[in-house]
Write a protein that holds these residues in place. Sequence first.
Motif, mmCIF file in Angstrom:
data_model
loop_
_atom_site.group_PDB
_atom_site.id
_atom_site.type_symbol
_atom_site.label_atom_id
_atom_site.label_comp_id
_atom_site.label_asym_id
_atom_site.label_seq_id
_atom_site.Cartn_x
_atom_site.Cartn_y
_atom_site.Cartn_z
ATOM 1 N N SER A 1 0.081 -6.420 0.786
ATOM 2 C CA SER A 1 0.867 -6.114 1.877
ATOM 3 C C SER A 1 0.625 -7.273 2.943
ATOM 4 O O SER A 1 1.250 -7.788 3.759
ATOM 5 C CB SER A 1 0.702 -4.777 2.408
ATOM 6 N N SER B 1 1.953 -14.957 -6.460
ATOM 7 C CA SER B 1 2.829 -13.950 -5.987
ATOM 8 C C SER B 1 4.275 -14.250 -6.360
ATOM 9 O O SER B 1 5.112 -13.308 -6.323
ATOM 10 C CB SER B 1 2.701 -13.840 -4.584
ATOM 11 N N ASP B 2 4.478 -15.658 -6.626
ATOM 12 C CA ASP B 2 5.891 -16.187 -7.075
ATOM 13 C C ASP B 2 6.045 -16.056 -8.602
ATOM 14 O O ASP B 2 7.103 -16.579 -9.076
ATOM 15 C CB ASP B 2 6.054 -17.497 -6.498
ATOM 16 N N LYS C 1 9.964 -7.309 -4.514
ATOM 17 C CA LYS C 1 9.156 -8.250 -4.210
ATOM 18 C C LYS C 1 8.169 -7.989 -3.294
ATOM 19 O O LYS C 1 7.694 -8.659 -2.363
ATOM 20 C CB LYS C 1 9.940 -9.448 -3.523
ATOM 21 N N ARG C 2 7.527 -6.706 -3.378
ATOM 22 C CA ARG C 2 6.458 -6.260 -2.589
ATOM 23 C C ARG C 2 5.166 -6.282 -3.192
ATOM 24 O O ARG C 2 4.016 -6.499 -2.611
ATOM 25 C CB ARG C 2 6.398 -4.781 -1.924
ATOM 26 N N GLU D 1 3.677 0.858 0.722
ATOM 27 C CA GLU D 1 2.297 0.303 0.211
ATOM 28 C C GLU D 1 1.315 0.953 0.884
ATOM 29 O O GLU D 1 0.260 1.294 -0.021
ATOM 30 C CB GLU D 1 2.548 -1.151 0.876
ATOM 31 N N TYR E 1 0.334 -10.378 2.407
ATOM 32 C CA TYR E 1 0.914 -11.572 2.194
ATOM 33 C C TYR E 1 2.639 -11.246 2.190
ATOM 34 O O TYR E 1 3.258 -12.436 1.725
ATOM 35 C CB TYR E 1 0.460 -12.141 0.745
ATOM 36 N N ASN E 2 2.927 -10.281 2.446
ATOM 37 C CA ASN E 2 4.418 -10.155 2.763
ATOM 38 C C ASN E 2 4.810 -10.293 4.322
ATOM 39 O O ASN E 2 4.192 -10.090 5.224
ATOM 40 C CB ASN E 2 4.859 -8.610 2.244
ATOM 41 N N ARG E 3 5.965 -11.340 4.456
ATOM 42 C CA ARG E 3 6.329 -11.611 5.438
ATOM 43 C C ARG E 3 6.616 -10.378 6.671
ATOM 44 O O ARG E 3 6.300 -10.330 7.862
ATOM 45 C CB ARG E 3 7.556 -12.592 5.589
ATOM 46 N N GLU E 4 7.119 -9.415 5.873
ATOM 47 C CA GLU E 4 7.387 -8.277 6.764
ATOM 48 C C GLU E 4 6.195 -7.463 7.320
ATOM 49 O O GLU E 4 6.316 -6.475 8.004
ATOM 50 C CB GLU E 4 8.425 -7.353 5.992
#
Length: 165
Positions: A72, A11-12, A128-129, A83, A74-77
Motif C-alpha cells: 500500500s 511491482s510492474d 493493480k493494488r 488493503e 507504493y500505490n499512488r492513491e
Amino acid sequence: MVVRVYHGQESDAHQTPAEGFLLGWSAVLVLFLCLIGISFLPRRTATVLRRFALLWAATLLCFFGGVHRGASFYNREGPVLSEISAMLLLYFTGLLALALPREEDSWRLLQAGYLFTLVADVSLAKKKRLPSFFARLRPPQMSAALLVISLLAAKKSGPYPQSST
C-alpha cells in the motif's frame, strides 16, 4: 550477488521474479518437509515438528499481512480500506491460530486464512493494488499450501499411535 530479474521493478512485472518464485515456494516447501517428517519420525520429534509447522504457517499469514501493508505504500492513491482490512485480518488470524487452545481449531483457522490470501491477493493484483505477478503466483502457491495444511491438520504426530490423553 543478488539475482534480480526486474531490477527493482517487481511491482510492474507480469512474470514472477526469480527471487519471488524461490522465496514464495520455499515457504511452502518447509510445510511439505514438516509433513514428511511428521509422517516418518518418532512421535516425540514429530510432535515438535508439528508444532513448528503450525508456528511456520501462522507466521507466514502474519507475513502476508505485512505484504499487503507494504504494497500500500507504493500505490499512488495510498492505502485503501481493502488493503488495511486484509493486513489486519491476516495478521490477527495468524496470531489467533497460535493462541487457540485446541490445535484442531488452529489448523482450521489457518486453512481459512490461506484461502482468504488466495482470493484477496489475486483480486488485489488484478486491481493493480499488489504486483501483477501475484495473480499467477498465488493460485498454485496457496493451493499447495492449503493442501499441505489440510494434510497436516489431519495427520497424527509420528508413525506410532497417539495416546488418548
